[in-house]
Design an enzyme around this catalytic site. Sequence first.
Site, PDB file in Angstrom:
ATOM      1  N   SER A 187       0.846  -1.188   0.000  1.00  0.00           N
ATOM      2  CA  SER A 187       0.000   0.000   0.000  1.00  0.00           C
ATOM      3  C   SER A 187       0.881   1.237   0.000  1.00  0.00           C
ATOM      4  O   SER A 187       2.017   1.197   0.508  1.00  0.00           O
ATOM      5  CB  SER A 187      -0.860  -0.002   1.272  1.00  0.00           C
ATOM      6  OG  SER A 187      -1.472   1.262   1.452  1.00  0.00           O
ATOM      7  N   LYS A 195       2.488  -2.671   6.354  1.00  0.00           N
ATOM      8  CA  LYS A 195       2.783  -2.653   4.911  1.00  0.00           C
ATOM      9  C   LYS A 195       4.240  -2.253   4.653  1.00  0.00           C
ATOM     10  O   LYS A 195       4.860  -2.736   3.702  1.00  0.00           O
ATOM     11  CB  LYS A 195       1.810  -1.724   4.179  1.00  0.00           C
ATOM     12  CG  LYS A 195       0.357  -2.241   4.157  1.00  0.00           C
ATOM     13  CD  LYS A 195       0.212  -3.559   3.397  1.00  0.00           C
ATOM     14  CE  LYS A 195      -1.247  -3.956   3.197  1.00  0.00           C
ATOM     15  NZ  LYS A 195      -1.419  -5.228   2.479  1.00  0.00           N
TER      16      LYS A 195
HETATM   17  P1  NDP Z   1     -11.090  -6.322   0.814  1.00  0.00           P
HETATM   18  O1  NDP Z   1     -11.353  -6.039   2.239  1.00  0.00           O
HETATM   19  O2  NDP Z   1     -12.139  -6.097  -0.202  1.00  0.00           O
HETATM   20  O3  NDP Z   1     -10.552  -7.820   0.648  1.00  0.00           O
HETATM   21  C1  NDP Z   1      -9.593  -8.340   1.519  1.00  0.00           C
HETATM   22  C2  NDP Z   1      -9.481  -9.824   1.246  1.00  0.00           C
HETATM   23  O4  NDP Z   1      -8.510 -10.366   2.161  1.00  0.00           O
HETATM   24  C3  NDP Z   1     -10.796 -10.576   1.512  1.00  0.00           C
HETATM   25  O5  NDP Z   1     -10.926 -11.610   0.575  1.00  0.00           O
HETATM   26  C4  NDP Z   1     -10.584 -11.134   2.904  1.00  0.00           C
HETATM   27  O6  NDP Z   1     -11.367 -12.290   3.194  1.00  0.00           O
HETATM   28  C5  NDP Z   1      -9.117 -11.494   2.795  1.00  0.00           C
HETATM   29  N1  NDP Z   1      -8.506 -11.801   4.071  1.00  0.00           N
HETATM   30  C6  NDP Z   1      -8.371 -11.027   5.163  1.00  0.00           C
HETATM   31  N2  NDP Z   1      -7.776 -11.706   6.154  1.00  0.00           N
HETATM   32  C7  NDP Z   1      -7.530 -12.947   5.663  1.00  0.00           C
HETATM   33  C8  NDP Z   1      -6.947 -14.122   6.189  1.00  0.00           C
HETATM   34  N3  NDP Z   1      -6.508 -14.177   7.450  1.00  0.00           N
HETATM   35  N4  NDP Z   1      -6.827 -15.215   5.396  1.00  0.00           N
HETATM   36  C9  NDP Z   1      -7.263 -15.174   4.127  1.00  0.00           C
HETATM   37  N5  NDP Z   1      -7.862 -14.109   3.573  1.00  0.00           N
HETATM   38  C10 NDP Z   1      -7.988 -13.009   4.342  1.00  0.00           C
HETATM   39  O7  NDP Z   1      -9.779  -5.451   0.483  1.00  0.00           O
HETATM   40  P2  NDP Z   1      -9.067  -5.030  -0.878  1.00  0.00           P
HETATM   41  O8  NDP Z   1      -9.480  -5.912  -1.976  1.00  0.00           O
HETATM   42  O9  NDP Z   1      -9.202  -3.576  -0.998  1.00  0.00           O
HETATM   43  O10 NDP Z   1      -7.547  -5.325  -0.465  1.00  0.00           O
HETATM   44  C11 NDP Z   1      -6.725  -6.284  -1.073  1.00  0.00           C
HETATM   45  C12 NDP Z   1      -5.287  -5.917  -0.749  1.00  0.00           C
HETATM   46  O11 NDP Z   1      -4.990  -4.628  -1.291  1.00  0.00           O
HETATM   47  C13 NDP Z   1      -4.997  -5.829   0.754  1.00  0.00           C
HETATM   48  O12 NDP Z   1      -3.734  -6.384   1.033  1.00  0.00           O
HETATM   49  C14 NDP Z   1      -4.969  -4.326   1.006  1.00  0.00           C
HETATM   50  O13 NDP Z   1      -4.176  -3.976   2.108  1.00  0.00           O
HETATM   51  C15 NDP Z   1      -4.417  -3.803  -0.302  1.00  0.00           C
HETATM   52  N6  NDP Z   1      -4.711  -2.398  -0.577  1.00  0.00           N
HETATM   53  C16 NDP Z   1      -6.005  -1.994  -0.776  1.00  0.00           C
HETATM   54  C17 NDP Z   1      -6.265  -0.649  -1.040  1.00  0.00           C
HETATM   55  C18 NDP Z   1      -7.640  -0.119  -1.303  1.00  0.00           C
HETATM   56  O14 NDP Z   1      -7.780   1.104  -1.480  1.00  0.00           O
HETATM   57  N7  NDP Z   1      -8.677  -0.954  -1.388  1.00  0.00           N
HETATM   58  C19 NDP Z   1      -5.176   0.351  -1.060  1.00  0.00           C
HETATM   59  C20 NDP Z   1      -3.866  -0.202  -0.858  1.00  0.00           C
HETATM   60  C21 NDP Z   1      -3.657  -1.528  -0.617  1.00  0.00           C
HETATM   61  P3  NDP Z   1     -12.839 -12.183   3.905  1.00  0.00           P
HETATM   62  O15 NDP Z   1     -13.813 -11.824   2.821  1.00  0.00           O
HETATM   63  O16 NDP Z   1     -13.045 -13.561   4.451  1.00  0.00           O
HETATM   64  O17 NDP Z   1     -12.728 -11.127   4.956  1.00  0.00           O
END
Ligand code: NDP
Length: 236
Positions: free
Chosen positions: A145, A164
């Site tokens: 991020s 991060k």
């Molecule tokens: P979401 O919250 O939409 O999705 C996060 C995903 O991670 C979900 O599928 C969630 O599963 C899964 N997850 C969380 N904890 C675990 C775990 N212990 N084991 C397996 N899966 C897990 O977030 P984003 O799609 O936005 O984020 C994806 C990545 O991008 C992350 O790493 C985030 O930090 C990064 N990011 C996002 C930004 C944004 O603006 N959206 C900006 C910068 C970085 P479940 O549905 O079961 O909770």
Amino acid sequence: MKTEHQRTALITGANKGIGKEVARQLAARGFAVFIGARDMAKGRAASEELCQQGYESTFIQLDVTDPVSIKNACGTFSQKADHLDVLINNAGVLEDHGEDILKLNPEMLDRTFKANVSGPIMVIQDFLPFLQKSVIGGRIINVSSGAGSLASMDTYAPAYSISKTALNAVTRQFAGALKNEKIAVNCVDPGWVRTDMGGPHASRPVEQGAETIVWLATDASQVETGKFWHDKREVE
Ligand code: NDP
């Protein structure tokens, strides 16, 4: 069992958000994708959606904070494929919206670290034997991020930011350790993306958030490793 030439990709946290879109884009490019998700129903549904569109997709139950779950996921993977070309550590959590480092809850910091730092480390360690069998050169992409950038860090979500930044260090460490193995290891800032985490007011749709991740998984030069990317450019 896949043939040697079938490109394979495992994406963690692929049941929604950026991970789901990355899986869709890679499947559309001919990859056999493995949808990692901790929730069985949500993961199955996401994988089924891709299969219904004619793509090759398999659900793998995978909680990145649980070492047993990761080992079981390796077992499930090995029943379907003998090599892994692309591993995308996308799963992540953001718990501390607007919290203050002066009052940071250490338990929350631990939980954030487990998901965002230790999780990717364990997943890489356990899936490494499959990545080493990639004939086209393995690629590991850690979804970081802008909040992890020391050059542009603000104080909004300290635990998330610190985790991060650590993930960027993890990326460098593995890139160094694997530099003679033909496995590239990079991390990405996807920008502010409209997902459950990013919220409805984020500036980017998931398609754009997935772009640099997919590029690193496919078109970027295999010699690029140990770097932090945003919009296909290296950043600090
Ligand atoms: P979401 O919250 O939409 O999705 C996060 C995903 O991670 C979900 O599928 C969630 O599963 C899964 N997850 C969380 N904890 C675990 C775990 N212990 N084991 C397996 N899966 C897990 O977030 P984003 O799609 O936005 O984020 C994806 C990545 O991008 C992350 O790493 C985030 O930090 C990064 N990011 C996002 C930004 C944004 O603006 N959206 C900006 C910068 C970085 P479940 O549905 O079961 O909770």
